[in-house]
Scaffold this motif. Structure first.
Motif, mmCIF file in Angstrom:
data_model
loop_
_atom_site.group_PDB
_atom_site.id
_atom_site.type_symbol
_atom_site.label_atom_id
_atom_site.label_comp_id
_atom_site.label_asym_id
_atom_site.label_seq_id
_atom_site.Cartn_x
_atom_site.Cartn_y
_atom_site.Cartn_z
ATOM 1 N N SER A 98 0.817 -1.209 0.000
ATOM 2 C CA SER A 98 0.000 0.000 0.000
ATOM 3 C C SER A 98 0.853 1.262 0.000
ATOM 4 O O SER A 98 0.428 2.304 -0.493
ATOM 5 N N SER A 99 2.063 1.170 0.525
ATOM 6 C CA SER A 99 2.931 2.335 0.610
ATOM 7 C C SER A 99 3.948 2.340 -0.531
ATOM 8 O O SER A 99 4.413 1.293 -0.962
ATOM 9 N N ARG A 100 4.253 3.541 -0.979
ATOM 10 C CA ARG A 100 5.252 3.655 -2.033
ATOM 11 C C ARG A 100 6.669 3.441 -1.480
ATOM 12 O O ARG A 100 7.597 3.160 -2.242
ATOM 13 N N TYR A 101 6.825 3.525 -0.186
ATOM 14 C CA TYR A 101 8.157 3.435 0.398
ATOM 15 C C TYR A 101 8.243 2.271 1.374
ATOM 16 O O TYR A 101 7.257 1.879 1.991
ATOM 17 N N GLY A 102 9.458 1.744 1.512
ATOM 18 C CA GLY A 102 9.649 0.641 2.422
ATOM 19 C C GLY A 102 10.871 -0.159 2.031
ATOM 20 O O GLY A 102 11.731 0.308 1.289
ATOM 21 N N PRO A 103 10.946 -1.397 2.541
ATOM 22 C CA PRO A 103 12.081 -2.266 2.208
ATOM 23 C C PRO A 103 12.165 -2.525 0.701
ATOM 24 O O PRO A 103 11.257 -2.189 -0.065
ATOM 25 N N SER A 104 13.233 -3.161 0.284
ATOM 26 C CA SER A 104 13.446 -3.444 -1.136
ATOM 27 C C SER A 104 12.308 -4.260 -1.726
ATOM 28 O O SER A 104 11.641 -5.020 -1.024
#
Length: 124
Positions: A98-104
């Protein structure tokens, strides 16, 4: 209701092709990926695509044989697999973040939602 439904798996001989589909509903996902898991092995990232643009990613070992694509109208992500090998045999899963950012992109922890999987079997 959040839902990811995979389809398109099956049995094929080595050298053949398959196209997997992942129909996503219930949410606007930022990133959708394909993973696979063979018996006795860890789940591994195959490919991923940002739904709003911004990148397509592949496992290095699969570049040139697998292609991920997105149909925004149908809310469906495809994985075209060509020149299949017996070692490609696995359960293939669609996953969405759901998020554009995060782990690889290849990290399973990147994704909030998972489909049930579709089996791909490649015979020699």
């Amino acid at each position: 209701q959040v839902q990811l439904v995979e389809s398109g798996g099956g049995s094929v001989q080595a050298g053949g092709s398959l196209r997997l589909s992942c129909a996503a509903s219930g949410y606007t996902y930022s990133l959708i990926g394909w993973f696979r898991q063979a018996p006795g092995k860890e789940r591994e990232g195959v490919a991923a695509i940002y739904t709003g643009g911004g990148g397509i990613y592949y496992a290095d070992s699969l570049k040139g044989r697998f292609t991920i694509s997105l149909d925004n109208v149908k809310n469906t992500v495809y994985l075209q697999m060509t020149s299949l090998k017996p070692e490609d045999t696995a359960m293939y899963y669609c996953a969405a973040a759901s998020s554009r950012y995060g782990p690889s992109w290849y990290s399973t922890s990147r994704y909030n939602y998972w489909g049930q999987g579709t089996q791909v079997t490649v015979s020699s």
